[in-house]
Design an enzyme around this catalytic site. Sequence first.
Site, PDB file in Angstrom:
ATOM      1  N   SER A 102       0.822  -1.210   0.000  1.00  0.00           N
ATOM      2  CA  SER A 102       0.000   0.000   0.000  1.00  0.00           C
ATOM      3  C   SER A 102       0.855   1.259   0.000  1.00  0.00           C
ATOM      4  O   SER A 102       2.036   1.235   0.335  1.00  0.00           O
ATOM      5  CB  SER A 102      -0.877   0.011   1.247  1.00  0.00           C
ATOM      6  OG  SER A 102      -0.049   0.173   2.389  1.00  0.00           O
ATOM      7  N   GLY A 144       1.988   2.014   3.622  1.00  0.00           N
ATOM      8  CA  GLY A 144       3.100   1.156   4.034  1.00  0.00           C
ATOM      9  C   GLY A 144       4.407   1.542   3.361  1.00  0.00           C
ATOM     10  O   GLY A 144       5.442   1.692   4.010  1.00  0.00           O
ATOM     11  N   GLU A 188       6.946  -0.256  -4.159  1.00  0.00           N
ATOM     12  CA  GLU A 188       5.929  -0.179  -5.199  1.00  0.00           C
ATOM     13  C   GLU A 188       4.607  -0.049  -4.474  1.00  0.00           C
ATOM     14  O   GLU A 188       4.265  -0.916  -3.660  1.00  0.00           O
ATOM     15  CB  GLU A 188       5.973  -1.456  -6.048  1.00  0.00           C
ATOM     16  CG  GLU A 188       5.068  -1.343  -7.250  1.00  0.00           C
ATOM     17  CD  GLU A 188       4.748  -2.701  -7.828  1.00  0.00           C
ATOM     18  OE1 GLU A 188       5.661  -3.505  -8.045  1.00  0.00           O
ATOM     19  OE2 GLU A 188       3.555  -2.953  -8.041  1.00  0.00           O
ATOM     20  N   CYS A 197      -1.521  -4.857  -9.178  1.00  0.00           N
ATOM     21  CA  CYS A 197      -1.080  -3.456  -9.125  1.00  0.00           C
ATOM     22  C   CYS A 197      -1.289  -2.761 -10.457  1.00  0.00           C
ATOM     23  O   CYS A 197      -1.290  -1.546 -10.537  1.00  0.00           O
ATOM     24  CB  CYS A 197       0.385  -3.373  -8.714  1.00  0.00           C
ATOM     25  SG  CYS A 197       1.414  -4.540  -9.608  1.00  0.00           S
TER      26      CYS A 197
END
Lengths: 491, 491
Positions: free
Chosen positions: B208, B211, B231, B268
């Site tokens: 996320s 994070g 990422e 993603c």
Amino acid sequence: MAQDNALSAIDEVLNASYVAFLSYKNLDGKKKGAFLRAIADEIDQLGDTLLTTASAETNLPVARLQGERARTTGHCRMFAALVEEGSWVEARVDHAVPDRTPLPKPDIRKMMVPVGPVVVFGASNFPLAYSTAGGDTASALAAGCPVIVKGHPAHAATSQMVADAILRAAKKTGMPSGVFAHVDGTSFEVGKALVQHPLTAAVGFTGSFSGGKALLDYSNQRPNPIPVFSEMGSTNPVFLLPESLAKNYRDTASKLAASITQGVGQFCTNPGLMVAMEGQGLDDFVSALSEEITKCLPGTMLHPGIASSYHSKLEKALAQKGVQVEARSSATATTHQGAPHVASVPASEFLRNPLLAEEVFGPFSLLIRCKDKNELHAVVNALHGQLTCTVIGEEQEVKNYLNVVNMLVEKAGRIIINGVPTGVEVCAAMQHGGPFPATTDARFSSVGIDAINRFIRPVAFQNFPDALLPDELKESNPLHIWRLVDGAWTR
Amino acid sequence: MAQDNALSAIDEVLNASYVAFLSYKNLDGKKKGAFLRAIADEIDQLGDTLLTTASAETNLPVARLQGERARTTGHCRMFAALVEEGSWVEARVDHAVPDRTPLPKPDIRKMMVPVGPVVVFGASNFPLAYSTAGGDTASALAAGCPVIVKGHPAHAATSQMVADAILRAAKKTGMPSGVFAHVDGTSFEVGKALVQHPLTAAVGFTGSFSGGKALLDYSNQRPNPIPVFSEMGSTNPVFLLPESLAKNYRDTASKLAASITQGVGQFCTNPGLMVAMEGQGLDDFVSALSEEITKCLPGTMLHPGIASSYHSKLEKALAQKGVQVEARSSATATTHQGAPHVASVPASEFLRNPLLAEEVFGPFSLLIRCKDKNELHAVVNALHGQLTCTVIGEEQEVKNYLNVVNMLVEKAGRIIINGVPTGVEVCAAMQHGGPFPATTDARFSSVGIDAINRFIRPVAFQNFPDALLPDELKESNPLHIWRLVDGAWTR
């Protein structure tokens, strides 16, 4: 007032840069090359006026500035050749495999593209080669990034002359307006506003730790942090191996004295630390070095701020426990001069006192005396990140210290054997950069062709019709550049 | 208790990693290659147990996990081949020119070296390919960096199985103890301690925004910040050009419906935004897409946290001004399932409301309806950094939107024409990464051979006797790798 104007102008400057970027980034290598060559020509045409102006502002001798000018025009032409040739984009082509199972493989091609407008902060110690048309500017322009230079106030007139030369070159070669801008202003606010402007894509800086770290912190406060390439400080430790030192102490002393005092010690690669083991060889070396240093004359430093910082940092270092002055210039220095000094300290004290690992920018070097190999290893392990580390020893003896060399690779961007750290060659194999705090990013060099890597990023183009691909990625390879095609290098 | 243990174990783990690093970094490519191939073999030997364990933990179907396992062993073997061949070190040799005037040119050689121990945080949505033996781990081990994996708590048993396989491979191929470690612990404190440990040299993360950004901030609080490759999120906008859409609306709708709902939208590269211009073609497309989405079934999401986050973010998005639901799965979803949804919003509202640009991780896509080209351009300019941007249009029509493509290059790491963003090919030309906030560093890819570039840095060797140089830089080129020698590529 002037600063307010500078601040309010920044938004306008960055907007113009970004507009320029959207067309400049797509110019072919020949056009960017012509621009870079024109910059070199315009700088050459400034003639002696540039040298005398820079000398008056920085106290650097004209002969040194001649060399610096050659280096500046040299790297402009080097980057011109790089982009004219074109393979720097690291093109990769992976052809489609429509009948692959279980899923077809699409056509994917990748190349490097420029990141966007780059802000460059000129260095005080290189008014030409690391400033307005310095390596940062030349590599960013080569990549396809417009540049905004924040001129260094200590050589404002020199910076303006070079900026005007760049602008003339841009006009003569038909570059988009906004491809280069020169911003004045001495306040921190101007620097902060430049780094934090939403359209700034990357930052190049050469200077102090406090300055370089501040720019990094400004970037990290952005909603979208950007790459900051600060080259900050380095003590460039020189390891003197005992047997070789005993043999060659006189030659070693003379080379190191020259390296310590060259340019009044105002090089980022100045050997600020020497590390050696106690013994007769070291005593002989210290005597020989002291003799040399005593004969070296003080020199006027770049500006009063640098001189006063040298004096106070030197005084502080010499006042630390265990530090002993070994030699100082026998001539008296004026307030604006830096007088060569060498001191020594037992390794045990060095390891205890973090202040002694800090750079004293100027003609000073601290010799760390180790009782044995264990202490020497402890000093190696305790080193901060460095631009360079040097080992002075003959091949046979260096072989007995391979674990030291192995560890120095973790500490520095460049390892030298039997040489001095000063003198940074502009070539493909140069790495000028090193682990924090030497620079903010050890993965990049600010010198040599690879400096262009700081201002680019890869973009993949998937399933593009050939006509819509950039020339670098078209099937016929019209630019004849080196490309990795389906795993094989071809041209 | 368990967390306290994990915290206290971290120092021990990192110390062991660093000791391993000092020898592992010098292993030749053949030995590292054998290790990576052994990892692939050990994972293969886990057989169906690995797949059923992962499926039970993540709700992903076994067939999908079979593909993921093939990808995982595939990239281990791909990096093995890369380091066995050896040219990845980007060797440069510049020979000395002792008689150059005014100064002799020294011999300088440069190559890439590994940065040090790398901490990898596994992804929840790829329990194999982006986790314990994922692309981050494989590329770091290939570079010569020991790896410490922080296992993802949502698939702890899978992570442990793969970790054990890696440890067996390390033992079988004689790797130094400490070359790989697996750390448990669910608290933020464990992650923070791993990122801030002095011996950690770089961090890889997939997850996320909150994070990934937290890890970046932890790094920036270090005395020496380190590279963090997070990422994070991406909405992967898909631009539907009007004439092509009018012609191909049915085919486009069916491909996009599949892409939006694939893997319950938990990629993603899921197309979370679609951008199109009002007109009959768009109306037809929306009808066709709605028909498809209605038929798509809800699927159980990776873990309850992801499902509940999908529900709340979806609800929030749908409640924004101007947002209209166009279609939803006709089947009822359970608490742990995600039901496919498509909504639309006028561009004017999208441009006003930053919340609508945020990723809703799951099978949802928001269509932005533009009145005209100007609105479409405004949407392009307002986009955040993305992993991918897609343009769906026939070649002739895309030519009329080249300024859009030109701008999308600034917004994403990969541009796709006439395809869907899901499906990330593992190949040299892949760029998986994009401008912030898609990733923390747009200059690097987490997929493909270039992923190794995240964990290396250049070191120059000046004036080294040939016998003391690494094999990659020795005069005779004993490894027969591609090198840039005095400006020319040779082998």
